[in-house]
Design an enzyme around this catalytic site. Structure first.
Site, PDB file in Angstrom:
ATOM      1  CG  ASP A  73       0.389  -0.899  -7.099  1.00  0.00           C
ATOM      2  OD1 ASP A  73       0.594  -1.223  -8.289  1.00  0.00           O
ATOM      3  OD2 ASP A  73       0.751   0.185  -6.613  1.00  0.00           O
ATOM      4  CB  CYS A 110       4.786   0.546 -12.229  1.00  0.00           C
ATOM      5  SG  CYS A 110       5.900   0.346 -10.848  1.00  0.00           S
ATOM      6  CB  ALA A 128      -0.933  -0.003   1.202  1.00  0.00           C
ATOM      7  CB  ALA A 129       3.892   2.304   1.745  1.00  0.00           C
ATOM      8  N   PRO A 130       3.355   4.343  -0.798  1.00  0.00           N
ATOM      9  CG  PRO A 130       3.973   6.341  -1.858  1.00  0.00           C
ATOM     10  CD  PRO A 130       3.947   4.857  -2.052  1.00  0.00           C
ATOM     11  N   GLY A 131       0.657   4.979  -0.281  1.00  0.00           N
ATOM     12  CA  GLY A 131      -0.751   5.223  -0.004  1.00  0.00           C
ATOM     13  C   GLY A 131      -1.575   5.856  -1.116  1.00  0.00           C
ATOM     14  CG  ASP A 170       4.552  -1.155   2.096  1.00  0.00           C
ATOM     15  OD1 ASP A 170       4.116  -0.971   0.941  1.00  0.00           O
ATOM     16  OD2 ASP A 170       5.783  -1.323   2.324  1.00  0.00           O
TER      17      ASP A 170
END
Ligand SMILES: C[S@@+](CC[C@H](N)C(=O)[O-])C[C@H]1O[C@@H](n2cnc3c(N)ncnc32)[C@H](O)[C@@H]1O
Length: 441
Positions: free
Chosen positions: A328, A381, A259-262, A282
């Protein structure tokens, strides 16, 4: 083009930005900090930003030249000396400095002595004449491609395999500076309020054609004020599309496994109207701290942050508890090279299998968390099929009750039917992959 002119102050600002860029990521932030310290603004900012980014892009080549001249890897040198040598090679080998600028390069020996140790200054002074005279020998096709496109040779070969004769355009797009992209946080502000603010600062901008809350800022401008108030979050269009694809609803239970940085947690909270629950995992403590700050500013009330390895999430939360899972996944991040130009030189082919192994373990955890009828998004990514289509194929073969929900835009089909890919050269954003998977009800 005239000869390059740089003052002492400008050289110091560049050196400090390059040095800071080793510690602060993304390098854009390092540059902002260093330039602010030396009050580099306006046209000066544009000129030095161009030089800073070309150093980041050429880092592998520049370090190769330094190694050739000093006989050891620059990575073992003093950090101030390394940064100064990198700036000196950029200016002397890749640009055409005027006589005054060459004198200022000599003066950097004193700067170095003050910043670190007189020995570093002396070492630099002795080396500089060889840097000023350096002429590269380009005697093979591999070297030519490397010098033209500034990528490791294995990466160039991979991209050619992937997109054939579009590869040149793709490599070019990865070498362009992407404009700063922000997503308006509707928990705190409207699109109109943010646009009004940008207009009041005489900043040129445009709305994204695919995500109505994403704005691209076209002038050099620091949107810190918007970030501090939680009115907007730094986010690329392709990243914003991820939460829209998963599309969590108010009242649902959502788990964000990386999750970070959110950025995506905050976006999902907005889509859920701040109703329901998001468990935001995270493993990186410092990044979780940053995420907590982002979520606080954004006015997110439904997220519980958890610092832990999310491979343990099903044991911690229980199986079959989530309506949606966002994965992600950690990846090589090669799709973000336009944002982090120096990243290309840190990509190592031998590291890919290790990343893929982690991605496979994480996707299994995500699956265990899902309720029957629930959906998970697997995104990265990266542009490498090993981290994308191949992980999804591997996963689908192992789970008969899993099915891909076909994605029909806003980007292009992936190499596995039903998946989707954003491409830097086709979509003016970072490279991104999406696969939406549903558990049979
Ligand atoms: C692509 S980034 C996530 C970006 C984030 N989703 C956003 O939108 O802001 C991947 C994250 O995965 C985290 N990570 C890596 N391995 C992990 C693990 N085993 N468990 C939990 N998080 C992990 C990294 O610390 C990193 O913050």
């Amino acid at each position: 083009m005239g000869k390059l002119k740089l003052t002492d102050r400008q050289l110091y600002a560049l050196i400090e930005a390059v040095k800071l860029g080793e510690e602060v990521k993304p390098s854009q932030q390092a540059k902002r900090k260093a330039f602010a310290r030396y009050k580099i603004e306006g046209w000066e900012n544009s000129k030095l930003t161009g030089i800073f980014y070309s150093i980041q892009r050429r880092l592998g080549l520049i370090d190769g030249i330094i190694e050739e001249l000093v006989g050891v890897s620059p990575l073992i040198l003093d950090p101030w000396l390394r940064a100064t040598l990198r700036v000196a090679v950029e200016v002397a080998v890749f640009r055409d400095p005027g006589e005054k600028t060459r004198q200022h390069l000599k003066g950097l020996a004193q700067f170095l002595s003050k910043q670190t140790h007189p020995y570093a200054g002396y070492y630099y002074y002795e080396l500089l004449p060889r840097i000023l005279e350096y002429v590269p020998v380009i005697d093979s096709e591999e070297k030519r491609l490397k010098w033209d496109y500034l990528f490791p040779e294995w990466f160039i070969a991979r991209m050619r395999n992937l997109v054939g004769n579009e590869a040149e355009e793709l490599l070019k797009a990865l070498n362009e500076t992407l404009s700063t992209s922000i997503r308006v946080n509707r928990l705190k502000a409207s699109l109109e309020e943010v646009e009004e603010y940008l207009r009041s600062k005489n900043v040129r901008f445009e709305r994204s054609e695919r995500v109505d809350t994403v704005i691209r800022i076209l002038d050099p401008f620091n949107p810190e004020w918007l970030f501090n108030r939680g009115w907007a979050i730094a986010q690329e269009e392709a990243a914003a599309v991820a939460s829209l694809v998963l599309s969590p609803k108010p009242g649902e239970t959502v788990v964000d496994l990386a999750a970070a940085p959110g950025g995506k947690t905050a976006h999902m909270a907005e889509l859920m109207g701040n109703k329901g629950k998001i468990y935001a995992f995270d493993v990186d403590k410092a990044r979780v701290k940053r995420m907590e700050e982002v979520l606080r500013r954004a006015g997110v009330e439904v997220a519980k942050t958890i610092t832990a390895d999310s491979r343990k999430a099903p044991e911690m939360l229980g199986e079959g508890i989530a309506d949606r899972v966002m994965l992600d996944a950690p990846c090589t991040s090669d799709g973000t090279i336009a944002k982090n130009p120096e990243l290309r030189w840190r990509l190592l082919e031998k590291n890919i299998p290790k990343v893929v192994a982690l991605q496979k373990e994480l996707v299994e955890s995500a699956w265990r968390l899902l309720k029957p009828g629930g959906r998970m998004l697997y995104s990265t990514c990266s542009m490498l099929p090993e981290e994308n289509e191949e992980v999804v194929k591997w996963f689908l073969e192992r789970h008969e009750d899993a099915r891909l929900i076909p994605l029909n835009g806003p980007y292009d089909p992936g190499f596995l039917e039903g998946t989707m890919r954003a491409w830097p050269h086709r979509h003016r954003t970072i490279g991104f992959f999406y696969a939406l998977i549903e558990k049979e009800p």
